[in-house]
Design a protein around this motif. Sequence first.
Motif, PDB file in Angstrom:
ATOM      1  N   ASP A   1      -4.459  -2.860  -3.111  1.00  0.00           N
ATOM      2  CA  ASP A   1      -5.737  -2.168  -3.202  1.00  0.00           C
ATOM      3  C   ASP A   1      -6.094  -1.935  -4.676  1.00  0.00           C
ATOM      4  OD1 ASP A   1      -8.007  -1.021  -2.336  1.00  0.00           O
ATOM      5  OD2 ASP A   1      -7.104   0.865  -1.653  1.00  0.00           O
ATOM      6  N   ARG A   2      -7.283  -1.385  -4.912  1.00  0.00           N
ATOM      7  CA  ARG A   2      -7.765  -1.208  -6.283  1.00  0.00           C
ATOM      8  C   ARG A   2      -6.867  -0.286  -7.114  1.00  0.00           C
ATOM      9  NH1 ARG A   2     -12.824  -1.352  -3.570  1.00  0.00           N
ATOM     10  NH2 ARG A   2     -14.187  -3.021  -4.352  1.00  0.00           N
ATOM     11  N   GLY A   3      -6.208   0.673  -6.457  1.00  0.00           N
ATOM     12  CA  GLY A   3      -5.405   1.625  -7.202  1.00  0.00           C
ATOM     13  C   GLY A   3      -4.136   1.040  -7.790  1.00  0.00           C
ATOM     14  N   PHE A   4      -3.789  -0.183  -7.408  1.00  0.00           N
ATOM     15  CA  PHE A   4      -2.557  -0.806  -7.891  1.00  0.00           C
ATOM     16  C   PHE A   4      -2.861  -1.648  -9.137  1.00  0.00           C
ATOM     17  CE2 PHE A   4      -1.549   0.365  -3.610  1.00  0.00           C
ATOM     18  CZ  PHE A   4      -0.189   0.613  -3.606  1.00  0.00           C
TER      19      PHE A   4
ATOM     20  N   GLY B   1       6.983  12.277  -5.407  1.00  0.00           N
ATOM     21  CA  GLY B   1       6.032  13.378  -5.353  1.00  0.00           C
ATOM     22  C   GLY B   1       4.609  12.879  -5.261  1.00  0.00           C
ATOM     23  N   GLY B   2       3.765  13.597  -4.514  1.00  0.00           N
ATOM     24  CA  GLY B   2       2.398  13.154  -4.264  1.00  0.00           C
ATOM     25  C   GLY B   2       1.549  13.011  -5.507  1.00  0.00           C
ATOM     26  N   ARG B   3       1.972  13.610  -6.621  1.00  0.00           N
ATOM     27  CA  ARG B   3       1.201  13.531  -7.848  1.00  0.00           C
ATOM     28  C   ARG B   3       1.352  12.170  -8.545  1.00  0.00           C
ATOM     29  NH1 ARG B   3       1.827  17.817 -12.892  1.00  0.00           N
ATOM     30  NH2 ARG B   3       0.145  16.979 -14.186  1.00  0.00           N
ATOM     31  N   VAL B   4       2.418  11.434  -8.216  1.00  0.00           N
ATOM     32  CA  VAL B   4       2.723  10.170  -8.893  1.00  0.00           C
ATOM     33  C   VAL B   4       1.698   9.106  -8.510  1.00  0.00           C
ATOM     34  CG1 VAL B   4       4.466   8.358  -9.158  1.00  0.00           C
ATOM     35  CG2 VAL B   4       5.164  10.752  -8.968  1.00  0.00           C
ATOM     36  N   SER B   5       1.343   8.246  -9.458  1.00  0.00           N
ATOM     37  CA  SER B   5       0.371   7.175  -9.191  1.00  0.00           C
ATOM     38  C   SER B   5       1.011   6.034  -8.423  1.00  0.00           C
ATOM     39  CB  SER B   5      -0.191   6.649 -10.514  1.00  0.00           C
ATOM     40  OG  SER B   5       0.827   5.985 -11.260  1.00  0.00           O
ATOM     41  N   ASP B   6       0.153   5.240  -7.765  1.00  0.00           N
ATOM     42  CA  ASP B   6       0.638   4.061  -7.037  1.00  0.00           C
ATOM     43  C   ASP B   6       1.313   3.073  -7.988  1.00  0.00           C
ATOM     44  OD1 ASP B   6      -0.506   5.298  -4.884  1.00  0.00           O
ATOM     45  OD2 ASP B   6      -2.259   3.978  -4.789  1.00  0.00           O
ATOM     46  N   LYS B   7       0.779   2.956  -9.170  1.00  0.00           N
ATOM     47  CA  LYS B   7       1.344   2.027 -10.152  1.00  0.00           C
ATOM     48  C   LYS B   7       2.770   2.429 -10.520  1.00  0.00           C
ATOM     49  CE  LYS B   7       0.709   0.310 -14.880  1.00  0.00           C
ATOM     50  NZ  LYS B   7      -0.160   0.339 -16.081  1.00  0.00           N
ATOM     51  N   HIS B   8       2.992   3.731 -10.738  1.00  0.00           N
ATOM     52  CA  HIS B   8       4.324   4.196 -11.114  1.00  0.00           C
ATOM     53  C   HIS B   8       5.322   3.960  -9.983  1.00  0.00           C
ATOM     54  CE1 HIS B   8       7.241   6.733 -13.245  1.00  0.00           C
ATOM     55  NE2 HIS B   8       7.546   7.222 -12.044  1.00  0.00           N
ATOM     56  N   VAL B   9       4.909   4.221  -8.763  1.00  0.00           N
ATOM     57  CA  VAL B   9       5.804   4.004  -7.610  1.00  0.00           C
ATOM     58  C   VAL B   9       6.165   2.530  -7.507  1.00  0.00           C
ATOM     59  CG1 VAL B   9       6.004   4.147  -5.104  1.00  0.00           C
ATOM     60  CG2 VAL B   9       4.888   5.992  -6.371  1.00  0.00           C
ATOM     61  N   THR B  10       5.183   1.657  -7.672  1.00  0.00           N
ATOM     62  CA  THR B  10       5.439   0.218  -7.548  1.00  0.00           C
ATOM     63  C   THR B  10       6.401  -0.274  -8.627  1.00  0.00           C
ATOM     64  OG1 THR B  10       3.200  -0.063  -6.662  1.00  0.00           O
ATOM     65  CG2 THR B  10       4.353  -2.044  -7.379  1.00  0.00           C
ATOM     66  N   GLU B  11       6.216   0.178  -9.842  1.00  0.00           N
ATOM     67  CA  GLU B  11       7.037  -0.302 -10.952  1.00  0.00           C
ATOM     68  C   GLU B  11       8.457   0.257 -10.923  1.00  0.00           C
ATOM     69  OE1 GLU B  11       3.462  -0.937 -14.264  1.00  0.00           O
ATOM     70  OE2 GLU B  11       4.744   0.860 -14.325  1.00  0.00           O
ATOM     71  N   ASN B  12       8.691   1.358 -10.198  1.00  0.00           N
ATOM     72  CA  ASN B  12      10.004   2.005 -10.220  1.00  0.00           C
ATOM     73  C   ASN B  12      10.694   2.053  -8.859  1.00  0.00           C
ATOM     74  OD1 ASN B  12      10.252   3.393 -13.116  1.00  0.00           O
ATOM     75  ND2 ASN B  12       8.121   3.583 -12.417  1.00  0.00           N
ATOM     76  N   SER B  13      10.138   1.387  -7.870  1.00  0.00           N
ATOM     77  CA  SER B  13      10.726   1.429  -6.526  1.00  0.00           C
ATOM     78  C   SER B  13      11.649   0.256  -6.230  1.00  0.00           C
ATOM     79  CB  SER B  13       9.606   1.462  -5.479  1.00  0.00           C
ATOM     80  OG  SER B  13       8.824   0.264  -5.550  1.00  0.00           O
TER      81      SER B  13
ATOM     82  N   ASP C   1       0.864  -1.172   0.000  1.00  0.00           N
ATOM     83  CA  ASP C   1       0.000   0.000   0.000  1.00  0.00           C
ATOM     84  C   ASP C   1       0.904   1.227   0.000  1.00  0.00           C
ATOM     85  OD1 ASP C   1      -2.221   1.535  -0.073  1.00  0.00           O
ATOM     86  OD2 ASP C   1      -2.984   0.990   1.903  1.00  0.00           O
ATOM     87  N   CYS C   2       0.339   2.393  -0.238  1.00  0.00           N
ATOM     88  CA  CYS C   2       1.075   3.653  -0.230  1.00  0.00           C
ATOM     89  C   CYS C   2       0.522   4.569   0.862  1.00  0.00           C
ATOM     90  CB  CYS C   2       0.995   4.353  -1.580  1.00  0.00           C
ATOM     91  SG  CYS C   2       2.003   3.621  -2.878  1.00  0.00           S
ATOM     92  N   PHE C   3       1.400   5.365   1.434  1.00  0.00           N
ATOM     93  CA  PHE C   3       0.954   6.406   2.365  1.00  0.00           C
ATOM     94  C   PHE C   3       1.712   7.688   2.024  1.00  0.00           C
ATOM     95  CE2 PHE C   3       4.637   4.532   4.410  1.00  0.00           C
ATOM     96  CZ  PHE C   3       5.299   5.599   4.994  1.00  0.00           C
ATOM     97  N   GLU C   4       1.124   8.823   2.398  1.00  0.00           N
ATOM     98  CA  GLU C   4       1.672  10.121   2.025  1.00  0.00           C
ATOM     99  C   GLU C   4       1.977  10.942   3.273  1.00  0.00           C
ATOM    100  OE1 GLU C   4      -0.305  12.122  -1.312  1.00  0.00           O
ATOM    101  OE2 GLU C   4      -1.585  10.333  -1.505  1.00  0.00           O
ATOM    102  N   ILE C   5       3.058  11.704   3.190  1.00  0.00           N
ATOM    103  CA  ILE C   5       3.488  12.592   4.276  1.00  0.00           C
ATOM    104  C   ILE C   5       3.434  14.020   3.776  1.00  0.00           C
ATOM    105  CG2 ILE C   5       5.396  13.211   5.812  1.00  0.00           C
ATOM    106  CD1 ILE C   5       6.356  10.339   5.627  1.00  0.00           C
ATOM    107  N   ARG C   6       2.754  14.878   4.492  1.00  0.00           N
ATOM    108  CA  ARG C   6       2.605  16.263   4.067  1.00  0.00           C
ATOM    109  C   ARG C   6       3.928  17.029   4.215  1.00  0.00           C
ATOM    110  NH1 ARG C   6      -2.150  18.605   7.496  1.00  0.00           N
ATOM    111  NH2 ARG C   6      -1.014  17.431   9.094  1.00  0.00           N
ATOM    112  N   ILE C   7       4.209  17.890   3.270  1.00  0.00           N
ATOM    113  CA  ILE C   7       5.422  18.704   3.301  1.00  0.00           C
ATOM    114  C   ILE C   7       5.057  20.158   3.042  1.00  0.00           C
ATOM    115  CG2 ILE C   7       6.871  16.790   2.499  1.00  0.00           C
ATOM    116  CD1 ILE C   7       6.881  18.119  -0.265  1.00  0.00           C
ATOM    117  N   GLU C   8       6.002  21.044   3.346  1.00  0.00           N
ATOM    118  CA  GLU C   8       5.792  22.459   3.058  1.00  0.00           C
ATOM    119  C   GLU C   8       5.779  22.696   1.543  1.00  0.00           C
ATOM    120  OE1 GLU C   8       8.928  24.488   5.031  1.00  0.00           O
ATOM    121  OE2 GLU C   8       7.932  24.475   6.997  1.00  0.00           O
ATOM    122  N   ARG C   9       5.108  23.731   1.145  1.00  0.00           N
ATOM    123  CA  ARG C   9       5.053  24.060  -0.275  1.00  0.00           C
ATOM    124  C   ARG C   9       6.406  24.603  -0.725  1.00  0.00           C
ATOM    125  NH1 ARG C   9       1.026  28.578  -2.708  1.00  0.00           N
ATOM    126  NH2 ARG C   9       2.492  29.895  -1.554  1.00  0.00           N
TER     127      ARG C   9
END
Length: 494
Positions: free
Chosen positions: A393-396, A366-378, A318-326
């Motif tokens: 999950d469904r997003g993968f 970056g938060g804009r990247v899809s779960d699929k892209h992260v999985t294939e390139n991590s 699964d993926c989780f996100e951490i908020r950062i400053e702009r």
Amino acid sequence: MVKACCVINCHTRTHDRHGKRISNGVRFFSFPAWKQHLGSQVSELTKRRRMAWLAAVRRKTITFNNISRNTLVCSRHFHKGKPAYEMLECDPDWVPSLHLGHKEVKATHSGRFNRSIRRLQAVTGDNAAPAPLHVAGQMDETATANDASQMDDTGSNNNVAEQQECHLCSCRRGEINRLLEENRRLKEELAQKRMDEDSFKDDDAKVKYYTGLPCLALLMGVLTQLLPCLPQTGRKLSPFQMLLSTLMRLRLNLPIQHIAYLFSVDRKTVSTTFRDTIGTMFRHLKPLVHWPERHCLQATMPHQFVEAFGNRVAVIVDCFEIRIERASNLKARAQTFSHYKHHHTLKYLIGITPRGSISFISQGWGGRVSDKHVTENSGLLNKLLPGDLVLADRGFDIRDSVGLVCAEVKIPAFTRGRSQLDAKDVEETRRIAHLRVHVERVIGCVRTKYTILNGIVPVSMVLPCQGEDMTFLDKIVTVCCALTNMCPSVVMKP
């Protein structure tokens, strides 16, 4: 009668068994010392006595700060033939008073002292005060050597009385005991506030609150592993405090300035210590986020997974996100903005084993990247073996990517335009959701245990580390996952 005070400078010394100088049956005594290191009461009393002796002797060459060790006063100037105990200020022999050769200091009398001693004995008992004086008359300069010998015998008999505890000594001893007890209590309170090893002994609840680790033994084990590599460049913090302050920042997300106040150091020291310690922890604890061998997975597979999918499940992702400053850079803003969180974030892919331990953590994207892209390139797909099963999950949407390594992915079914799912799809979706939820529990555990991951991370932490292909936040996330693996699993309860 003696016309002047008998004060001599003695260079040829003869001592009696008490260490006093003697000459032809007459003993000589040194001036009392000013004892400055035994408390204010004793200091004031001994200073007052030294000044009283100087006033009684009245020698121009003898001053308060200029008294030779060889300057002595003879025994003829005391009723008992020797000075009284320094704490008995009311004793006639507390200051020399006989045969001084002047009338400015009147000779004292023992009668008043004896009456005061009797009154004190009547109140406090016989052992609480010295014995009264029994002096029939004053000595003059015609006393013979036999008289001096008798005076020595009398002085010996009075040694017992001198050794008896007076009322002032009782008060002094009580005050000393009170101060010792207060000192012991204050030391204990200080040890509790110094944030060192002693303040955490026998208090696992305190260890868990500040560090997230279940006990002090585990914390000390981590310290032992890190100790050879922690910076030792004259820091104001001990190695234990360096590790503790770092864990406190991870655990409670405390501001740097707050930690600086807790450890009584400056802000820069805490900031530098945090970065150095995280770097050391990352290098030593990263192996704890370990992808197990297939036979290890199969040997420890929980029965719920065996009943649902056999012993094929290798990882739940699964993926989780951490908020950062702009960021100030427009391109960086676009890459990090998450439409799902409506905030600028970094996204991490996490994988756990069926037993709940974290076996994979990616670098941040970056938060804009899809779960699929992260999985294939991590790098996750490189760890899969033919026949492995991945729960997601469904997003993968990674069936094709996983299929390239001859593995399989299980995700909840889609309706795909249908009004409802088939009974078979409903049952399989229920089984997947029931087991896939464990990864969400682990993510929740990590973020609850180390709340720095829940706050808004400054931009300085998401910049690449010097000479490394990762950010400081990547190291923090990996360290938090490794520390979580040291704790009991939230999936398999002991």
